[in-house]
Design an enzyme around this catalytic site. Structure first.
Site, mmCIF file in Angstrom:
data_model
loop_
_atom_site.group_PDB
_atom_site.id
_atom_site.type_symbol
_atom_site.label_atom_id
_atom_site.label_comp_id
_atom_site.label_asym_id
_atom_site.label_seq_id
_atom_site.Cartn_x
_atom_site.Cartn_y
_atom_site.Cartn_z
ATOM 1 N N HIS A 1 -19.917 -24.873 16.414
ATOM 2 C CA HIS A 1 -20.040 -26.011 17.340
ATOM 3 C C HIS A 1 -21.365 -26.000 18.123
ATOM 4 O O HIS A 1 -22.101 -26.979 18.090
ATOM 5 C CB HIS A 1 -18.842 -26.016 18.308
ATOM 6 C CG HIS A 1 -18.834 -27.183 19.256
ATOM 7 N ND1 HIS A 1 -17.714 -27.914 19.566
ATOM 8 C CD2 HIS A 1 -19.832 -27.744 19.984
ATOM 9 C CE1 HIS A 1 -18.024 -28.877 20.411
ATOM 10 N NE2 HIS A 1 -19.304 -28.795 20.682
ATOM 11 N N GLU B 1 -38.758 -10.368 22.461
ATOM 12 C CA GLU B 1 -38.432 -10.762 23.836
ATOM 13 C C GLU B 1 -36.935 -10.918 24.105
ATOM 14 O O GLU B 1 -36.526 -10.987 25.263
ATOM 15 C CB GLU B 1 -39.101 -12.107 24.152
ATOM 16 C CG GLU B 1 -40.605 -12.077 24.039
ATOM 17 C CD GLU B 1 -41.285 -11.991 25.389
ATOM 18 O OE1 GLU B 1 -41.081 -12.900 26.188
ATOM 19 O OE2 GLU B 1 -42.008 -11.004 25.631
ATOM 20 N N HIS C 1 -24.629 -27.272 27.803
ATOM 21 C CA HIS C 1 -24.044 -27.144 26.468
ATOM 22 C C HIS C 1 -24.819 -28.015 25.497
ATOM 23 O O HIS C 1 -25.213 -29.131 25.833
ATOM 24 C CB HIS C 1 -22.570 -27.587 26.508
ATOM 25 C CG HIS C 1 -21.967 -27.812 25.153
ATOM 26 N ND1 HIS C 1 -21.820 -26.801 24.240
ATOM 27 C CD2 HIS C 1 -21.487 -28.928 24.553
ATOM 28 C CE1 HIS C 1 -21.268 -27.288 23.137
ATOM 29 N NE2 HIS C 1 -21.059 -28.581 23.298
ATOM 30 N N GLU D 1 -16.508 -32.457 28.244
ATOM 31 C CA GLU D 1 -16.397 -31.010 28.455
ATOM 32 C C GLU D 1 -16.353 -30.664 29.951
ATOM 33 O O GLU D 1 -16.697 -29.548 30.345
ATOM 34 C CB GLU D 1 -17.567 -30.274 27.782
ATOM 35 C CG GLU D 1 -17.682 -30.483 26.286
ATOM 36 C CD GLU D 1 -16.531 -29.882 25.473
ATOM 37 O OE1 GLU D 1 -15.643 -29.220 26.066
ATOM 38 O OE2 GLU D 1 -16.521 -30.088 24.252
ATOM 39 N N HIS E 1 -26.028 -28.325 20.855
ATOM 40 C CA HIS E 1 -25.710 -28.022 19.458
ATOM 41 C C HIS E 1 -26.966 -27.598 18.682
ATOM 42 O O HIS E 1 -27.422 -28.329 17.806
ATOM 43 C CB HIS E 1 -25.103 -29.261 18.792
ATOM 44 C CG HIS E 1 -23.891 -29.819 19.456
ATOM 45 N ND1 HIS E 1 -23.437 -31.118 19.240
ATOM 46 C CD2 HIS E 1 -23.013 -29.264 20.330
ATOM 47 C CE1 HIS E 1 -22.346 -31.328 19.948
ATOM 48 N NE2 HIS E 1 -22.060 -30.226 20.628
HETATM 49 O O1 2HA Z 1 -19.968 -34.779 22.592
HETATM 50 O O2 2HA Z 1 -20.941 -31.831 22.858
HETATM 51 O O3 2HA Z 1 -18.583 -30.718 22.886
HETATM 52 C C1 2HA Z 1 -20.230 -33.908 23.601
HETATM 53 C C2 2HA Z 1 -20.010 -32.540 23.129
HETATM 54 C C3 2HA Z 1 -18.629 -32.077 22.991
HETATM 55 ZN ZN ZN Z 2 -20.452 -29.997 21.887
#
Ligand code: 2HA
Ligand code: ZN
Length: 270
Positions: A210, A169, A139, A116, A141
């Site tokens: 995602h 909050e 980033h 990414e 998940h």
């Molecule tokens: O594998 O999170 O978006 C890495 C990630 C791809």
């Molecule tokens: Zn990801």
């Protein structure tokens, strides 16, 4: 040269990846972080002229020319960063208008920067324009934010208002709201540009089905934004199917705005 592994920014980066893994946000090789470093932080740790190898980026980012980032590697597990930081992380300096990343340290098994990388670097550009002190793009998940994108309207105002109502909050932590992108192919310049554009307005951007992106001045800010939004999403997933008897009304959200001196996103409160 001092040992880069004992630098405060490195220790905090490693602690953060371990904590994110423990939260269940980064299964397998899921998630990535990039941290913009200043010249003074790097002083005495590496020779910026000693490029181990050059990694082409596939995009232009002239605003970041000469800037150095600590990033997670592609295919690397957050779980493992703490045990072998030099294999799982890379320190790269952008050159040639952002088209190349010179590896200064790390990725010792010949690996590359996060898949990414476009979204991260484009987001740094747009976030720095919004806040010159921004340093982190993160980033991951998180389960409940992802789950919510299957059952909740993806309209940004509605999504934000629901999160604000799930925990007192929230409006204080992210008064500007959250952005939401529909499902898009990850790892591409296209999702990178879309994410960067969203992050110029909000520090949180949900990727439907995602995960989430966060921006911050330090690791704690980005982590805390995700932690708070994810907790709100968890509460939503616990109650959404039940009859709702009470809520945080807009009048109460306005009380929080006044009490904490924050300004809710224009037009997001009735
Ligand atoms: O594998 O999170 O978006 C890495 C990630 C791809
Ligand atoms: Zn990801």
């Amino acid at each position: 040269m001092k040992d880069i592994l004992t630098a405060p920014f490195m220790e905090e980066f490693i602690r953060t990846t371990a904590e994110m893994y423990r939260h269940g946000w980064d299964e397998r090789n899921g998630g990535n972080i990039s941290m913009l470093l200043s010249e003074s932080e790097l002083e005495g740790l590496i020779d910026p002229e000693r490029v181990v190898r050059t990694i082409p980026t596939g995009f232009d980012a002239p605003e970041l020319d000469g800037r150095t980032f600590l990033v997670t590697g592609t295919g690397k597990y957050f779980k493992n960063v703490q045990y072998d930081p030099a294999k799982n992380l890379g320190l790269v300096r952008l050159s040639d208008g952002g088209r190349n990343a010179g590896l200064l340290w790390g990725l010792t098994d010949g690996g590359s920067v996060t898949s990414e990388f476009p979204a991260h670097m484009m987001s740094h550009v747009s976030r720095l324009a919004a806040d010159p002190e921004n340093r982190i793009i993160m980033h991951c998940h998180p389960n409940n934010l992802i789950a919510m994108t299957y059952v909740h309207d993806l309209d940004e105002r509605e999504f934000t208002r629901t999160l604000w109502r799930m925990e007192t909050e929230c409006i204080v932590v992210f008064p500007e709201g959250v952005s939401v992108l529909p499902w898009m192919l990850c790892g591409t310049n296209e999702i990178g540009r879309a994410t960067a554009q969203k992050l110029s307005l909000t520090r949180l951007c949900v990727w439907a089905q995602h995960g989430v992106y966060a921006a911050g001045r330090d690791l704690d800010e980005a982590f805390g934004l995700i932690e708070t939004a994810e907790k709100a999403a968890e509460i939503y997933m616990k109650i959404a199917h039940l009859p709702i008897k009470n809520t945080i009304t807009d009048a109460r959200l306005r009380l929080l705005e006044a009490r904490f001196g924050v300004k809710a996103r224009e037009g997001y409160l009735d």
